[in-house]
Scaffold this active site. Structure first.
Site, PDB file in Angstrom:
ATOM      1  N   LYS A 147       0.818  -1.209   0.000  1.00 32.63           N
ATOM      2  CA  LYS A 147       0.000   0.000   0.000  1.00 32.63           C
ATOM      3  C   LYS A 147       0.857   1.267   0.000  1.00 32.63           C
ATOM      4  O   LYS A 147       0.412   2.313  -0.451  1.00 32.63           O
ATOM      5  CB  LYS A 147      -0.926   0.020   1.217  1.00 32.63           C
TER       6      LYS A 147
HETATM    7  C1  PLP Z   1      -4.509  -4.658   0.201  1.00 31.19           C
HETATM    8  C2  PLP Z   1      -3.704  -5.884   0.140  1.00 31.19           C
HETATM    9  C3  PLP Z   1      -3.954  -6.878  -0.820  1.00 31.19           C
HETATM   10  C4  PLP Z   1      -5.102  -6.808  -1.801  1.00 31.19           C
HETATM   11  O1  PLP Z   1      -5.050  -5.729  -2.690  1.00 31.19           O
HETATM   12  P1  PLP Z   1      -6.387  -5.273  -3.432  1.00 31.19           P
HETATM   13  O2  PLP Z   1      -6.002  -4.095  -4.227  1.00 31.19           O
HETATM   14  O3  PLP Z   1      -7.372  -4.959  -2.359  1.00 31.19           O
HETATM   15  O4  PLP Z   1      -6.837  -6.421  -4.266  1.00 31.19           O
HETATM   16  C5  PLP Z   1      -3.115  -7.967  -0.841  1.00 31.19           C
HETATM   17  N1  PLP Z   1      -2.117  -8.115   0.054  1.00 31.19           N
HETATM   18  C6  PLP Z   1      -1.864  -7.195   0.981  1.00 31.19           C
HETATM   19  C7  PLP Z   1      -0.766  -7.419   1.949  1.00 31.19           C
HETATM   20  C8  PLP Z   1      -2.644  -6.050   1.068  1.00 31.19           C
HETATM   21  O5  PLP Z   1      -2.383  -5.148   2.004  1.00 31.19           O
END
Ligand code: PLP
Length: 470
Positions: free
Chosen positions: A112
């Site tokens: 993120k």
């Molecule tokens: C948010 C997240 C995901 C999923 O991503 P999306 O964009 O919601 O599909 C996968 N792994 C981790 C560690 C995340 O923080």
């Protein structure tokens, strides 16, 4: 570039307005009016460039009317200097033609960060231009919250409220959110699931008076700028592995809200030769079921070792629907109305066919996730977190099913550092991954959060009372 809503009834906006609006006023999601194209020569040239420069080339066509070049380059440089690996999204080779793209070298060890670090700078810039404030309210299944708070803490023009499902995020994740001491940071533990948190945030956005009153802005992946920032690493990784029109790539993407994988779809639309995208889910498998059965229907959320993917209402899927329907906002509106009425909707054959031609989907259950962590540790000495392991597990299944030719490089996105999920990792390999230096200090710090019922009225009261934008 102008942006339109997937439901067709919201104003057409420029980039900065989309950035601050989050959800469109008709409940839809903003998407660009067209897809800029990058030539294969341009893409191949990315192999020689620093990450921030590639980010500029990929993102510029989407933002050029709203930003000046020099300050955008500076924002990107600062955002990606916050990573502790020069490549930002380095590759790790797992097998002769299988790779990981490590996306967790940012300040909170979560993928993120890749989007949030640039998003906060873009928002600050847009607000300063208009001399106004904003209130961010976001929902997190774990990682978004920490990354958002890290990116926005201490910013003058923005207060940030993050909702997490009470007791359903890991200790490390919670402490990342609740230990910052800046006065513009508010943590709310909701007595409910992530889907409840997300529904509350959508509820705030859909209350148009409240939304205007507190100058509400969003940081969830309903925000187009987040998706856009995530398009970049599909290009850097493909270029590094020598992509050509005859050497297409495949990606396996651990998926929850369909944001990260939609970014891959965007890269493809912009001209990146991608052979196939793999939707990798844990047992919360609404997206896999939709692909296989044609009906989008949430079931109850199950808590898993990969909590950031414990999601049953996958917001960004609406953006894909818009594309699958031939950009027919009326059709999207009808499907979303079905969803609101009946709790499900069904895709037509003409929508499903192109989806199945480009996407595969695998559900990796808890046992398979643990086994994948263990096997990879034994074979390669590599410690994967449970989210990345879901992606790796799906990639292995794709190879076994021969859904791509052996000579197609297969890249799995590694979305979190194993240290963020020590219990699951320890269970799989018998060893604690340890807490990296850069987040260790948070372990003993005081935590600040309030617990609220799953109640829209209580939430809006709390936000109204504390936001400085009112
Ligand atoms: C948010 C997240 C995901 C999923 O991503 P999306 O964009 O919601 O599909 C996968 N792994 C981790 C560690 C995340 O923080």
């Amino acid at each position: 570039m102008k942006y339109v809503s997937t439901r067709g009834d919201a104003p057409v906006l420029g980039f900065n307005d989309v950035l601050l609006a989050g959800l469109a006023r008709d409940g839809g999601l903003y998407v660009p009016e067209s897809w800029p194209q990058l030539s294969i020569e341009t893409i191949q040239g990315f192999a020689k460039m620093p990450y921030a420069d590639v980010a500029f080339e990929v993102m510029w066509p989407f933002v050029r009317e709203d930003l000046d070049e020099v300050s955008f380059r500076e924002m990107l440089k600062q955002a990606y200097d916050s990573f502790d690996h020069h490549a930002v999204a380095p590759l790790v080779q797992l097998d002769h033609n299988d790779w990981l793209v490590e996306l967790f070298h940012g300040p909170t060890l979560a993928f993120k960060d890749v989007a949030m670090q640039i998003l906060s700078r873009l928002m600050d810039n847009a607000l300063a231009k208009e001399n106004r404030r904003a209130t961010i309210v976001g929902a997190t299944s774990g990682d978004t919250g920490g990354a958002a708070i890290e990116a926005f803490r201490g910013r003058d023009a923005i207060d940030i409220f993050i909702l997490h499902p009470h007791g359903r995020v890991s200790d490390v994740q919670r402490k990342q959110m609740t230990t910052p001491t800046e006065s513009n940071v508010f943590n709310i533990a909701i007595e409910g699931t992530f889907d409840d948190c997300q529904a509350l945030v959508k509820g705030l956005f859909n209350d148009l008076d409240f939304r205007d009153e507190i100058k509400l802005a969003g940081v969830n992946s309903i925000n187009w700028a987040r998706i856009l920032a995530q398009v970049v690493y599909y290009f850097t990784a493909s270029a590094a592995l020598g992509v050509t029109m005859d050497r297409k790539m495949a990606f396996s993407v651990p998926t929850g809200n369909f944001g990260d994988i939609f970014a891959g779809f965007v890269a493809h639309k912009m001209g990146l030769p991608i052979e196939r995208l793999v939707i990798a889910t844990n047992v919360n498998d609404i997206l896999a079921r939709t692909l296989h059965e044609g009906t989008y229907q949430p079931q109850g959320v199950v808590a898993t070792a990969s909590p950031s993917m414990d999601i049953q209402v996958s917001s960004n899927f609406e953006r894909l629907l818009f594309e699958l329907s031939g950009r027919d906002a009326g059709r999207v509106k009808q499907l979303m109305a079905d969803f609101a009425d009946k709790g499900s909707f069904s895709l037509s054959a003409t929508e499903l066919e192109p989806m199945r031609a480009f996407f595969s989907a695998y559900k990796i259950d808890e046992q398979a996730t643990e086994q994948t962590i263990r096997n990879l540790y034994k074979s390669n000495g590599y410690v994967a977190d449970p989210h990345s392991a879901v992606g790796i597990g799906a990639a292995i299944r794709l190879r076994v099913d021969r859904k791509i030719a052996d000579d197609v490089p297969l890249l799995t996105l590694a979305t979190a550092h194993p240290a963020k999920f020590p219990d699951a990792v320890k269970k799989a390999i018998g060893q604690d991954p340890g807490i990296p230096e850069k987040i260790r200090h948070q372990q003993d710090m005081e935590e600040r959060f309030v617990v609220l019922a799953n109640d829209l009225g209580k939430l809006s009261d709390y936000v109204r009372t504390h936001s400085r934008a009112v």
